[in-house]
Design a protein around this motif. Structure first.
Motif, PDB file in Angstrom:
ATOM      1  N   ILE A  67       0.873  -1.171   0.000  1.00 38.18           N
ATOM      2  CA  ILE A  67       0.000   0.000   0.000  1.00 38.18           C
ATOM      3  C   ILE A  67       0.907   1.217   0.000  1.00 38.18           C
ATOM      4  N   THR A  68       0.829   1.991  -1.056  1.00 40.05           N
ATOM      5  CA  THR A  68       1.789   3.063  -1.290  1.00 40.05           C
ATOM      6  C   THR A  68       1.109   4.427  -1.302  1.00 40.05           C
ATOM      7  N   GLY A  69       1.925   5.468  -1.270  1.00 46.04           N
ATOM      8  CA  GLY A  69       1.393   6.826  -1.275  1.00 46.04           C
ATOM      9  C   GLY A  69       2.486   7.824  -1.543  1.00 46.04           C
ATOM     10  N   TRP A  70       2.214   9.099  -1.247  1.00 45.57           N
ATOM     11  CA  TRP A  70       3.223  10.122  -1.418  1.00 45.57           C
ATOM     12  C   TRP A  70       4.418   9.795  -0.519  1.00 45.57           C
ATOM     13  N   GLY A  71       5.607   9.878  -1.089  1.00 47.99           N
ATOM     14  CA  GLY A  71       6.813   9.566  -0.329  1.00 47.99           C
ATOM     15  C   GLY A  71       7.271   8.134  -0.458  1.00 47.99           C
ATOM     16  N   THR A  72       6.602   7.339  -1.296  1.00 47.56           N
ATOM     17  CA  THR A  72       7.032   5.957  -1.500  1.00 47.56           C
ATOM     18  C   THR A  72       8.231   5.907  -2.438  1.00 47.56           C
ATOM     19  N   PRO A  73       9.286   5.157  -2.075  1.00 46.32           N
ATOM     20  CA  PRO A  73      10.414   5.002  -3.004  1.00 46.32           C
ATOM     21  C   PRO A  73       9.977   4.252  -4.263  1.00 46.32           C
ATOM     22  N   VAL A  74      10.759   4.378  -5.316  1.00 47.67           N
ATOM     23  CA  VAL A  74      10.460   3.707  -6.582  1.00 47.67           C
ATOM     24  C   VAL A  74      10.438   2.193  -6.376  1.00 47.67           C
ATOM     25  N   LEU A  75       9.452   1.562  -6.944  1.00 45.19           N
ATOM     26  CA  LEU A  75       9.350   0.106  -6.899  1.00 45.19           C
ATOM     27  C   LEU A  75      10.110  -0.457  -8.099  1.00 45.19           C
ATOM     28  N   ARG A  87       1.447  -9.475  -5.438  1.00 42.99           N
ATOM     29  CA  ARG A  87       0.439  -9.542  -6.493  1.00 42.99           C
ATOM     30  C   ARG A  87      -0.418  -8.294  -6.613  1.00 42.99           C
ATOM     31  N   GLY A  88      -0.179  -7.315  -5.747  1.00 45.41           N
ATOM     32  CA  GLY A  88      -0.951  -6.090  -5.859  1.00 45.41           C
ATOM     33  C   GLY A  88      -0.260  -4.897  -5.229  1.00 45.41           C
ATOM     34  N   VAL A  89      -0.331  -3.750  -5.911  1.00 49.50           N
ATOM     35  CA  VAL A  89       0.135  -2.473  -5.374  1.00 49.50           C
ATOM     36  C   VAL A  89      -1.073  -1.550  -5.337  1.00 49.50           C
ATOM     37  N   LEU A  90      -1.474  -1.130  -4.152  1.00 51.40           N
ATOM     38  CA  LEU A  90      -2.638  -0.267  -3.973  1.00 51.40           C
ATOM     39  C   LEU A  90      -2.126   1.129  -3.663  1.00 51.40           C
ATOM     40  N   HIS A  91      -2.207   2.015  -4.640  1.00 46.87           N
ATOM     41  CA  HIS A  91      -1.613   3.343  -4.505  1.00 46.87           C
ATOM     42  C   HIS A  91      -2.660   4.342  -4.029  1.00 46.87           C
ATOM     43  N   THR A  92      -2.346   5.071  -2.972  1.00 42.78           N
ATOM     44  CA  THR A  92      -3.274   6.060  -2.431  1.00 42.78           C
ATOM     45  C   THR A  92      -3.106   7.427  -3.062  1.00 42.78           C
ATOM     46  N   ARG A 314     -10.673   9.739   1.590  1.00 42.88           N
ATOM     47  CA  ARG A 314     -11.208   9.143   0.364  1.00 42.88           C
ATOM     48  C   ARG A 314     -10.138   8.313  -0.354  1.00 42.88           C
ATOM     49  N   LEU A 315      -8.901   8.789  -0.301  1.00 43.75           N
ATOM     50  CA  LEU A 315      -7.817   8.079  -0.978  1.00 43.75           C
ATOM     51  C   LEU A 315      -7.551   6.741  -0.306  1.00 43.75           C
ATOM     52  N   ALA A 316      -7.569   6.744   1.034  1.00 46.36           N
ATOM     53  CA  ALA A 316      -7.410   5.484   1.762  1.00 46.36           C
ATOM     54  C   ALA A 316      -8.550   4.530   1.443  1.00 46.36           C
ATOM     55  N   ASP A 317      -9.772   5.050   1.394  1.00 44.89           N
ATOM     56  CA  ASP A 317     -10.926   4.205   1.080  1.00 44.89           C
ATOM     57  C   ASP A 317     -10.780   3.570  -0.297  1.00 44.89           C
ATOM     58  N   SER A 318     -10.270   4.337  -1.250  1.00 47.23           N
ATOM     59  CA  SER A 318     -10.084   3.812  -2.593  1.00 47.23           C
ATOM     60  C   SER A 318      -9.105   2.638  -2.586  1.00 47.23           C
ATOM     61  N   ALA A 319      -7.984   2.802  -1.885  1.00 44.65           N
ATOM     62  CA  ALA A 319      -6.996   1.725  -1.803  1.00 44.65           C
ATOM     63  C   ALA A 319      -7.556   0.521  -1.055  1.00 44.65           C
ATOM     64  N   LEU A 320      -8.290   0.759   0.021  1.00 44.36           N
ATOM     65  CA  LEU A 320      -8.853  -0.343   0.801  1.00 44.36           C
ATOM     66  C   LEU A 320      -9.924  -1.089   0.017  1.00 44.36           C
ATOM     67  N   ASP A 321     -10.695  -0.368  -0.799  1.00 41.58           N
ATOM     68  CA  ASP A 321     -11.674  -1.036  -1.660  1.00 41.58           C
ATOM     69  C   ASP A 321     -10.973  -1.978  -2.631  1.00 41.58           C
ATOM     70  N   GLY A 322      -9.880  -1.490  -3.213  1.00 40.26           N
ATOM     71  CA  GLY A 322      -9.127  -2.328  -4.138  1.00 40.26           C
ATOM     72  C   GLY A 322      -8.504  -3.523  -3.435  1.00 40.26           C
ATOM     73  N   LEU A 323      -7.972  -3.295  -2.253  1.00 40.46           N
ATOM     74  CA  LEU A 323      -7.364  -4.378  -1.481  1.00 40.46           C
ATOM     75  C   LEU A 323      -8.403  -5.432  -1.126  1.00 40.46           C
TER      76      LEU A 323
END
Length: 345
Positions: A67-75, A87-92, A314-323
């Motif tokens: 679960i990533t967001g602002w300040g995440t290093p490059v994957l 198997r999943g990257v959920l970006h906020t 809202r951004l967290a909710d979006s990532a959690l919905d995807g997760l």
């Protein structure tokens, strides 16, 4: 930060790891969202990291979701090699261009984005700005403050309002552009859109009509930019197009500063022919001696159109919905389409 919120660990869940700054994490996850997260996945401690050092890379061996967001290093490929079960990257955040490398796409890892959720506050900010500028509220407020005269002749020099029947031009029919068009429906504007990838049918369905950019610029009382920053859109609003704007027009930019020829914009504003509301600039941040700070008719806001404070939930909710969708074996919404990255921010 609520890393110590209790959760149900009585049965096995897939493992996840939050990779983002402490501040970002604190903005995104309140108690309710921590509880939802812990009900879906197992989180070893610390649940959040902001670097991929050797210790964190070793932990990735069992991680299925990031679960990533602002300040995440490059994957990058190093992260990918260390995470064979991922198997999943959920970006906020919105764009994932600078986050996810080609190696991830090649392995078929699902990547989601909260760009749709972040479009909501940007569109609302744009709507509010359009309504205020169409009524000429900032100009009246400044005139009143400088003259202390509520009904003086100074009012005669202000351009007529365009709150009913004025033309609003949207440059770009992106997530934000489409939402702005829909929000403008009740206000009596003629809304036009310029976007080489939009269809007349889609634009019409949002309550607007599709025209060419060179026709939009002189036609519009207010021009609002909602296009991505791409090689093809750098200086999209160049000196010629800015010069074609009608006297008294307003330019709003909540997209990217590099889409506008800043020198041409400043010159036009200094002549008193144009107003500009800029939430983004080129460069960003601006140097303290930038002429934009003192240019007449230019209003600068410090990149606040996107999600702030409680809006970030809202951004967290979006990532959690995807997760949740992935954990339950269904297809998440807002999956990033690799083939469309070249057209998106």
């Amino acid at each position: 930060m609520a890393d110590d919120v209790d959760g149900d660990t009585s049965h096995a869940h897939p493992k996840a790891l939050l990779v983002m700054s402490e501040r970002t994490c604190g903005d995104l996850f309140d108690g309710a969202r921590w509880r939802r997260l812990r009900a879906l996945v197992d989180l070893d401690e610390p649940a959040r990291v902001d670097v991929f050092d050797d210790e964190v890379l070793a932990r990735l061996d069992s991680v299925e979701f990031l679960i990533t967001g602002w300040g995440t290093p490059v994957l990058d490929s190093t992260v990918l090699r260390a995470a064979p079960r991922l198997r999943g990257v959920l970006h906020t955040g919105g764009s994932v261009k600078s986050l996810v490398t080609e190696h991830f796409w090649d392995r078929g890892i699902i990547v989601t984005s909260a760009a749709e959720a972040n479009a909501i506050p940007v569109a609302e900010f744009t709507l509010a700005t359009i309504l205020m500028e169409a009524k000429r509220v900032p100009v009246y407020a400044a005139g009143y403050a400088s003259t202390r005269d509520v009904a003086g002749s100074w009012r005669d020099d202000i351009a007529p309002s365009v709150t009913f029947g004025g033309v609003v031009g949207l440059v770009g029919f992106s997530r934000v552009g489409r939402r702005v068009a829909e929000l403008l429906r009740p206000f009596g504007f003629d809304v036009v859109v310029a976007d080489p990838y939009a269809t007349p049918e889609d634009v019409h369905a949002a309550g607007a009509r599709l025209i060419d950019l060179d026709d939009l610029m002189p036609l519009s009382d207010i021009v609002s930019i909602h296009a991505p920053e791409l090689p093809s859109t750098l200086n999209l609003l160049n000196a010629r197009r800015i010069g074609a704007m009608r006297p008294g027009a307003v330019l709003i930019n909540t997209a990217r500063g590099a889409l506008v020829d800043t020198e041409a914009l400043i010159e036009r504003c200094r002549l008193g022919r144009l107003r500009a509301v800029l939430d983004v600039t080129d460069p960003e941040p601006l140097p303290a001696d930038s002429p934009l700070f003192d240019a007449p008719g230019v209003v600068l806001t410090p990149h606040i159109a996107g999600a702030m404070h409680r809006e970030t939930l809202r951004l967290a909710d979006s990532a959690l919905d995807g997760l949740e969708a992935l954990v339950r074996g269904s297809a998440p919404r807002h999956v990033v389409d690799r083939s469309l990255l070249g057209l998106s921010a």
